[in-house]
Design a protein around this motif. Structure first.
Motif, PDB file in Angstrom:
ATOM      1  N   ASP A 152       0.834  -1.207   0.000  1.00 50.81           N
ATOM      2  CA  ASP A 152       0.000   0.000   0.000  1.00 50.81           C
ATOM      3  C   ASP A 152       0.868   1.256   0.000  1.00 50.81           C
ATOM      4  OD1 ASP A 152      -2.534   1.056  -0.211  1.00 50.81           O
ATOM      5  OD2 ASP A 152      -2.803   1.268   1.950  1.00 50.81           O
ATOM      6  N   ILE A 180       2.158  -4.663  10.817  1.00 49.97           N
ATOM      7  CA  ILE A 180       1.606  -4.727   9.459  1.00 49.97           C
ATOM      8  C   ILE A 180       0.858  -6.048   9.260  1.00 49.97           C
ATOM      9  CG2 ILE A 180       2.215  -4.956   7.016  1.00 49.97           C
ATOM     10  CD1 ILE A 180       2.392  -2.118   7.893  1.00 49.97           C
ATOM     11  N   GLU A 182      -2.851  -5.117   8.533  1.00 46.83           N
ATOM     12  CA  GLU A 182      -3.019  -4.838   7.112  1.00 46.83           C
ATOM     13  C   GLU A 182      -3.175  -6.074   6.236  1.00 46.83           C
ATOM     14  OE1 GLU A 182      -3.391  -1.803   6.141  1.00 46.83           O
ATOM     15  OE2 GLU A 182      -2.913  -0.907   8.086  1.00 46.83           O
ATOM     16  N   PRO A 228      -8.506  -6.188   6.767  1.00 46.21           N
ATOM     17  CA  PRO A 228      -7.193  -5.985   6.156  1.00 46.21           C
ATOM     18  C   PRO A 228      -7.282  -5.390   4.757  1.00 46.21           C
ATOM     19  CG  PRO A 228      -7.819  -8.276   5.950  1.00 46.21           C
ATOM     20  CD  PRO A 228      -8.886  -7.615   6.798  1.00 46.21           C
ATOM     21  N   ALA A 229      -6.200  -4.718   4.360  1.00 44.33           N
ATOM     22  CA  ALA A 229      -6.121  -4.177   3.008  1.00 44.33           C
ATOM     23  C   ALA A 229      -5.817  -5.260   1.993  1.00 44.33           C
ATOM     24  CB  ALA A 229      -5.038  -3.096   2.953  1.00 44.33           C
TER      25      ALA A 229
END
Length: 240
Positions: free
Chosen positions: A72, A87, A91, A167-168
């Motif tokens: 990202d 992270i 993420e 999460p992304a």
């Protein structure tokens, strides 16, 4: 690709991962890869091609020997272990072939577990976990432990757990490998729903029918990208 990873969910720049097994073995060998936000990518290749290593590097479970990784737009290769742990927890959502559920915890407790480490109050944890289990069709299995669930149900618990921190990026390593064909198709339908909602999904698989659910297939061979195949909506290769 710009020097900050651009607007991609994942950017790898000349990533190499070398293990010493008597002599150097390049599990990844100069990989350049960009995965746009909201895309659905499958990674295929024979055993030893570097699929799992690639997944581990993307998911901050491992660091490359050389090269740079952005998630990202944020460089993660120079982060401390503590930062990479953050992270991973906030993420990235992981789904594994072997489910990796805690055997003594119920379904709702397994899903809520990542929230414990973020200090979320117990009532809020259970509410969020319950919502996700209902979402994956297990609202009536909240208090069942893993050995009281089928393989497909356990994988659904694992998917709900992967989503609990919103999460992304969702990483799935052979998510249908331990499932029968029908159950595997149901799981893949769930991944398609997640992608349709805007989630970025990266999935390792050795099964062509599973890979055909993705928009793009990255083919690895000997630690390098052999080719990238663009697929249409029904899994056929797009004519160039």
């Amino acid at each position: 690709m710009d020097s900050t990873g651009g607007s991609a969910a994942v950017s790898l720049e000349t990533v190499t991962k070398t293990y010493m097994v008597g002599e150097p073995v390049h599990a990844l060998d100069g990989v350049d890869l960009e995965i746009p936000r909201g895309s659905y990518v499958a990674v295929m290749g024979p055993s030893g091609s570097g699929k799992s290593t690639l997944m581990n590097v993307i998911g901050c479970l491992d660091t490359p020997t050389k090269g740079t990784v952005y998630l990202d737009g944020e460089e993660v290769t120079t982060m401390s272990d503590r930062e990479r742990t953050r992270i991973r927890g906030e993420e990235v959502g992981f789904v594994f072939q072997t489910f990796n559920l805690m055997p003594r915890l119920t379904a709702v407790e397994n899903v809520a577990l990542p929230l414990v480490f973020r200090g979320i109050p117990v009532g809020e944890r259970r509410e969020r976990a319950t919502e996700l289990l209902e979402r994956v069709g297990l609202g009536d299995r909240l208090d069942h432990v893993p050995n009281e669930l089928s393989g497909g149900q356990r994988q659904r618990v694992a998917i709900a757990r992967a989503l609990v921190n919103d999460p992304a990026l969702i990483l799935a390593d052979e998510p249908t490998g331990n499932l029968d064909t029908e159950t595997g198709e149901n799981i893949m339908s769930l991944f398609e729903e997640l992608h349709a909602e805007g989630n970025t999904v990266v999935m390792v698989t050795h099964e062509r029918p599973v890979a055909e659910h993705a928009e793009r297939v990255v083919h690895l061979l000997d630690g390098r990208i052999e080719r990238i195949e663009e697929l249409d909506a029904v899994g056929a290769e797009v004519e160039s």
